[in-house]
Enzyme design. Structure first.
Site, mmCIF file in Angstrom:
data_model
loop_
_atom_site.group_PDB
_atom_site.id
_atom_site.type_symbol
_atom_site.label_atom_id
_atom_site.label_comp_id
_atom_site.label_asym_id
_atom_site.label_seq_id
_atom_site.Cartn_x
_atom_site.Cartn_y
_atom_site.Cartn_z
ATOM 1 N NE ARG A 149 -2.280 -1.141 3.649
ATOM 2 C CZ ARG A 149 -1.957 -2.245 4.203
ATOM 3 N NH1 ARG A 149 -2.854 -3.339 3.653
ATOM 4 N NH2 ARG A 149 -1.474 -2.469 5.233
ATOM 5 C CG ASP A 174 6.171 -6.589 -3.703
ATOM 6 O OD1 ASP A 174 6.046 -7.766 -3.418
ATOM 7 O OD2 ASP A 174 5.667 -5.775 -2.937
ATOM 8 C CB ALA A 234 9.760 0.697 5.717
ATOM 9 N NE ARG A 235 7.338 -1.937 11.572
ATOM 10 C CZ ARG A 235 6.217 -1.117 11.686
ATOM 11 N NH1 ARG A 235 6.618 -0.155 11.107
ATOM 12 N NH2 ARG A 235 5.054 -1.304 11.750
ATOM 13 C CG ASP A 274 9.926 8.333 10.388
ATOM 14 O OD1 ASP A 274 10.245 9.315 11.256
ATOM 15 O OD2 ASP A 274 9.097 7.841 10.199
ATOM 16 C CD GLU A 279 12.114 3.661 16.205
ATOM 17 O OE1 GLU A 279 10.897 3.651 16.975
ATOM 18 O OE2 GLU A 279 12.014 3.619 15.339
ATOM 19 C CG HIS A 320 8.536 5.508 14.506
ATOM 20 N ND1 HIS A 320 8.939 4.111 14.935
ATOM 21 C CD2 HIS A 320 7.761 5.318 13.475
ATOM 22 C CE1 HIS A 320 8.386 3.045 14.066
ATOM 23 N NE2 HIS A 320 7.502 3.943 13.363
ATOM 24 C CB ALA A 332 1.659 6.707 11.553
#
Length: 522
Positions: free
Chosen positions: A148, A168, A228-229, A253, A258, A276, A279
């Site tokens: 997404r 992907d 992302a991660r 990010d 963390e 982070h 979102a």
């Protein structure tokens, strides 16, 4: 019905709850206090701060559902919830646009040195030459992961006239064409892309996806983004690549630890960082709060939920019959994906007694298992069909009351051009079993770590493999061999108690008589 909200969520979500149920908002609870009070509640809503451990779940005697106002469920013991029959839901789509926009913002800030120029001017310096930037138009952007968020990033970058390279393993050529991207490999992206952004979940396969080896072949002057991660890009290797002028700049990010106060990336002028924030928009926080609140209310009313992480919604009487087949179906899917990788067609056949039932939820479990190894915990019983459709994966379901060896049997066939793989499984008692792999009939318990080998059917092959595992202190929990004829090819499956690294697997592959070997994690 009582709902506990133990982390801050948007007021719009709280209002939805208050209109239907009793709501207590108690944030910042110590673990012992949460365990003490959770027994009074039918539902729990968290974000990332509250750790919903096995002890919390055990203490929640009335709990029916746990909602995560966000995407990841790393802070929830999903297995413990599943064992207790507690539904776990999240809000996987609520932050899609926010995360995509943040990625673009980081790319532009990095390209124009905006954070550094801002800091310089506020310290009363006027140094325009020092902060010369670059345009993104006509540059190539490598997008690793076209889920997404990755797809939305690609769309926005195309609007800035960038050329999109993408990787992907679950995206078909047809889907890539629809998105207007050039589907290629990670290695090719690393070699060619001016900008590289990652948008995959953090799994065993994606950890350190870009590390020392990739930086060694990376296009000099490339710019790297991770929203992302933490851990998908190796942070130590990235820091070295920046110092060595392989990477001209980076925008990060997310971090493996963390807050990342001892992270070497924070010391580098050519790396911009944010805490982070992917979102962290007002819209995203409202979206995830509303989505989770609506699911909590629906569940407590006995209605279907939208984003169940751990189980499909089925009527109680049907669930009792189908329940043993959910873990079988999911594990068959996971095994199939690890055997074939990319695939274009999925055929699921139900034979015998199970064909009398509404098997739609079992099909969802197969799809979840197929997609989850590469896409992570964001795949669930509700969105799996949509994800498969987006990736142009054709799903065919069939039923036959004919018994083909067991009273009930599920057969999964995965196809791509020039190759098909077949798995069959059944339930014995309540235990899932794999009874066929390709043309070989076998009887294995699909669990934990496994090594699947194709071998020559002759002596002195199984023993050396076992010796290699023993030498490396890897315990064998089970072993099964399947063959068609004496002296031909056979399949050997080893259940082991711990994973094997590449060196051990390569040593097994080097045994005389081993045709191929794969490690599998279920």
């Amino acid at each position: 019905m009582k709902v506990l909200v133990s982390d801050p969520i948007a007021e719009q979500g709280i209002e939805i709850l208050k209109n239907e149920v009793d709501v207590d908002i108690k944030t910042g609870l110590p673990p012992a206090e949460l365990i003490k009070i959770i027994g009074d509640y039918e539902a729990l809503i968290v974000r990332s701060e509250t750790q919903v451990t096995k002890d919390v779940i055990s203490a929640g005697k009335k709990l029916k559902i746990i909602g995560r106002a966000g995407v990841g469920v790393d802070n929830i013991d999903v297995n413990a919830a599943t064992e207790r029959g507690i539904i776990v839901v999240n809000a996987p789509e609520g932050n899609t646009i926010s995360a995509a926009e943040h990625t673009i913002a980081m790319m532009m800030a990095m390209s124009r040195n905006i954070p550094q120029a801002n800091a310089s001017l506020k310290s009363k310096k006027w140094d325009r030459k020092k902060f010369m930037g670059v345009e993104v138009r006509d540059k190539s952007l490598g997008v690793i992961g076209l889920g997404r968020i990755g797809s939305e990033v690609a769309k926005r970058a195309q609007g800035m006239e960038m050329k999109i390279l993408a990787y992907d393993p679950f995206i078909s050529a047809e889907r890539a064409k629809d998105l207007g991207v050039d589907l290629t490999t990670v290695e090719d992206i690393v070699k060619r892309a001016d900008y590289i952004t990652v948008h995959t979940p953090l799994t065993k396969e994606t950890k350190d996806l870009i590390s020392t080896k990739e930086f060694a072949i990376m296009k000099k002057g490339a710019r790297v983004i991770n929203c992302a991660r933490g851990g998908i890009i190796n942070e130590e290797a990235l820091a070295k690549a920046v110092k060595d002028d392989i990477v001209s700049s980076a925008a990060i990010d997310v971090f493996t630890k963390e807050p990342p106060f001892d992270n070497p990336l924070l010391e580098l002028d050519h790396v911009i960082v944010t805490p982070h924030l992917g979102a962290s928009t007002e819209e995203a926080q409202i979206n995830v709060a509303v989505t989770v609140a609506e699911q909590i209310v629906n569940s407590l009313k006995g209605m279907p939920v939208k984003n169940a992480i751990n189980m499909p919604y089925v009527k109680a009487e049907v669930l009792q019959i189908l329940e043993p087949y959910f873990p079988l179906a999911e594990k068959m899917g996971k095994l199939g994906t690890q055997l074939i990788g990319n695939y274009e067609k999925v055929e699921i056949a139900y034979c015998g007694e199970i064909a009398d039932q509404n098997v739609a939820p079992v099909t969802l479990a197969v799809l979840k298992g197929l997609l989850e190894p590469m896409l992570g915990s964001g795949v669930n019983y509700v969105n799996a069909p949509t994800i498969a459709k987006e990736r142009k994966i054709k799903v065919i379901e069939s039923k036959s009351k004919t018994v083909v060896g067991y009273p009930s049997q599920i057969t999964l066939k995965l196809g791509r051009k020039g190759e098909d793989r077949v798995l069959s499984g059944t339930v014995i008692g309540k235990e899932p079993r794999i009874v066929q792999i390709d043309k070989y009939f076998i009887d294995i318990i699909p669990s934990g770590y496994m090594i699947l080998t194709k071998i020559e059917d002759r002596p002195n092959i199984i023993g050396p493999c076992c010796m290699i595992l023993g030498k490396n202190n890897i315990n064998i929990a089970g072993m099964q061999v399947g063959r068609i004829k004496i002296g031909g090819e056979a399949i050997m499956v080893l259940n082991i108690d711990s994973d094997v690294n590449d060196d051990v697997l390569n040593e097994i592959k080097s045994v005389d008589g081993i045709i191929d070997a794969k490690r599998v994690m279920l």
